[in-house]
Write an enzyme that holds these catalytic residues in place. Structure first.
Site, PDB file in Angstrom:
ATOM      1  N   CYS A   2      28.471  20.132  11.353  1.00 17.90           N
ATOM      2  CA  CYS A   2      28.969  20.387   9.943  1.00 17.90           C
ATOM      3  C   CYS A   2      28.883  19.546   8.984  1.00 17.90           C
ATOM      4  O   CYS A   2      28.699  18.373   8.978  1.00 17.90           O
ATOM      5  CB  CYS A   2      30.570  20.772  10.170  1.00 17.90           C
ATOM      6  N   ASP A 101      33.596  22.401  21.036  1.00 23.18           N
ATOM      7  CA  ASP A 101      33.919  21.104  21.382  1.00 23.18           C
ATOM      8  C   ASP A 101      34.780  20.570  20.494  1.00 23.18           C
ATOM      9  O   ASP A 101      35.704  19.628  20.504  1.00 23.18           O
ATOM     10  CB  ASP A 101      32.468  20.142  21.445  1.00 23.18           C
ATOM     11  N   LEU A 264      10.827  16.207  18.722  1.00 21.70           N
ATOM     12  CA  LEU A 264       9.847  15.330  17.868  1.00 21.70           C
ATOM     13  C   LEU A 264       8.833  14.568  18.861  1.00 21.70           C
ATOM     14  O   LEU A 264       9.473  14.018  19.485  1.00 21.70           O
ATOM     15  CB  LEU A 264      10.447  14.644  17.031  1.00 21.70           C
TER      16      LEU A 264
END
Length: 593
Positions: A2, A101, A264
């Site tokens: 967030c 969570d 990645l």
């Protein structure tokens, strides 16, 4: 994951509607971090806001979140990777109504208070408001994966946000440059932007620290440190099997979320290890950067990028069985990219590899990915850099900085910059790291790397990925893995002149062998950028002459930009930073002190 923000206004004339408007504006500046939904809570003098990138319990994990009795309200940026284990323990004390969570963290704090921090395994920055005591509490994970910027307000007030740019409108006028922070950015970029903000008056909550605030003031303290004094004389026979068993568990915990992740992949030890273990849990796609003309770069003369990632990543992806997307970068976009980086990274871009992070994030977002696993944190916690093998480089922080070149500062700043390596030495010694033996020196330099270099690297990864709504997860920063890594003696980690020697041995059988034995090479960058950098630097020197003159020797820089001047690697890096500094100052209307 967030964007979080909040304001505490303890004044007798506090206007809740005014605070609410300010917090909404702050969240509007951060919506790239949380495109799914947003929410707000007002409780007494406290106003909280969040914009959410939902990764766990999209339906039930809305933020801000209140406790059932309305005593506590929380905003969380990040993930608690051991939330399931904590939930099972806390179910004896708490009736859970969501799978998120965030609720687990709220329950943990309500049950255990500050001691809850030592039970968390994850990446996080959060703020909890206690309506009963009228006190706010914030904390940040031990390595600084997730950011938290705060600023005092009039009459004892307090404001915080995930990024500094969200706080700018709370200033009484246009922002002022933090003179010392920018000097550090020019002289010691890899150690910059952590202890202090580039904007005067703003502060970073330090990695592994907590903060408490009420109408009487602000208190801060350290709750966790990557403490190298815990290194033991355990043998490889004891450490390797333990690490071998723990690595898959760390990856599995990181993947315990609703949103699927990509990886990645550079084809080196760290990213390939993560990719190979993630494949066992359903991760199928890998991304690799490719710069224009990359196969022709002269890696023999390079300081950090020692080989071409592309063929290594192609081989690794094939061996693991991953779908592999190569992300090409054209030099034609470089000028625009540097401006974008400067606006995204309000701690100022520190190295050219941020261009790779930017383009990889764009590609991930375009393909619909919301999360990606990265190999960060292994080099810094497992003695992974080649300069660790150079006795000269580890002898003193000044010697390490000298490897990266010295910018042409003006006379005043040249004199003032002399204190930077001495401050770094003091930081080592205050942490109890002497320099009598090679092991002492290795621990001392590693202390600086884990306290400054690594948080800067993690900040860059977070801010460039989240600029495109992609969460970067860092499985090699798993708390249990760090607790084991810190016990490895430096000589054992660098056995036989091989960096990350013990980690390499622990990874045997978990990943393709070619990548396991490949020597360290940093993330790719564009070594053919000199012409563009010179042109853009000249423009910066013209457009921001008064601002840049405060720190730099402009005639020397102009000479460096002349057509026949051959730029060395570190001079290209310096021009990159100066161009970004110009764009940052112009975009945010930054004033000189």
């Amino acid at each position: 994951m967030c964007a979080i923000a909040g304001i505490l206004d303890f004044s007798s004339t506090a206007d809740p509607s005014a605070s609410a408007g300010k917090v909404r504006h702050m969240i509007s500046r951060l919506r790239h971090r949380g495109p799914d939904d947003e929410g707000y809570i007002q409780s007494g003098p406290c106003t909280l806001g969040a914009a959410r990138l939902a990764q766990i319990d999209r339906a039930g994990g809305a933020q801000p979140m209140r406790s059932p009795d309305d005593r506590y309200a929380i905003v969380l940026n990040g993930e608690i990777h051991n939330h399931r284990a904590l939930r099972a323990e806390l179910s004896l004390h708490w009736h859970f109504t969501t799978r998120s969570d965030t609720e687990v963290l709220l329950a943990a704090f309500a049950t255990w208070g500050r001691e809850a921090l030592r039970r968390l395994n994850g990446m996080f920055a959060f703020f909890i408001w206690d309506a009963q005591t009228h006190r706010g509490f914030a904390a940040r994970d031990c390595l600084g994966v997730k950011p938290f910027v705060w600023m005092p307000q009039p009459q004892g007030g307090f404001a915080f946000a995930s990024e500094a740019k969200a706080l700018l409108h709370l200033l009484p006028s246009s922002p002022v440059a933090n003179e010392e922070a920018i000097l550090e950015h020019l002289v010691a970029p890899c150690f910059s932007g952590v202890r202090t903000s580039m904007f005067a008056g703003m502060h970073h909550l330090q990695p592994g620290h907590w903060l408490s605030v009420d109408r009487h003031g602000i208190q801060q303290g350290e709750w966790s440190r990557y403490d190298l004094h815990r290194a033991t004389e355990l043998s490889a026979d004891e450490l390797v099997p333990a690490m071998h068993d723990l690595l898959p568990k760390a990856i599995e915990r990181t993947l315990d979320a609703d949103a699927p992740a990509a990886v990645l992949l550079s084809g080196g030890l760290d990213s390939t290890l993560v990719a190979a273990l993630a494949k066992q849990h359903g991760v199928t796609q890998a991304y690799t950067i490719s710069f224009e003309g990359q196969d022709a770069f002269d890696y023999a003369k390079a300081l950090m990028v020692k080989s071409d990632d592309l063929p290594c990543s192609i081989e690794a992806a094939s061996d693991i069985g991953l779908q592999h997307r190569i992300v090409p970068v054209s030099r034609a976009s470089l000028a625009d990219d540097m401006r974008t980086l400067a606006l995204q990274n309000d701690a100022l871009p520190a190295w050219e590899q941020e261009l790779a992070q930017h383009h990889l994030a764009k590609a991930l977002a375009a393909d619909g990915h919301r999360a990606v696993l990265v190999g960060d944190a292994a080099d810094e916690t497992h003695y992974g850099y080649g300069f660790m093998l150079d006795d000269q480089s580890i002898s003193h922080p000044g010697k390490l900085l000298a490897r990266f070149g010295s910018p042409p500062l003006n006379a005043e700043m040249q004199q003032r910059a002399a204190h930077i390596p001495h401050d770094l030495t003091s930081m080592m010694r205050e942490a109890g790291h002497a320099d009598q033996t090679r092991a002492d020196r290795l621990r001392g330099i590693t202390h600086l790397i884990t306290r400054l270099w690594l948080p800067r690297l993690l900040h860059n990864g977070d801010i460039h990925m989240m600029a495109h709504g992609v969460e970067a997860r860092v499985p090699l920063a798993d708390t249990d893995l760090l607790d084991l890594a810190v016990r490895v003696h430096p000589e054992l980690a660098l056995k036989d002149g091989v960096e990350k020697s013990l980690l390499r041995e622990a990874a045997r059988g978990l990943m393709p062998e070619a990548a396991r034995v490949r020597r360290k090479s940093s993330l790719s960058k564009d070594d053919g950028s000199a012409t563009v950098l010179k042109s853009e630097a000249l423009h910066a020197l013209d457009a921001s002459a008064d601002f840049l003159f405060h720190w730099l020797d402009l005639p020397a820089l102009r000479q460096m930009c002349s057509p026949h001047y051959e730029l060395a690697e570190m001079q290209r890096a310096l021009l990159f930073r100066i161009i970004c500094l110009h764009h940052w100052a112009a975009a945010y209307h930054v004033r000189l002190p």
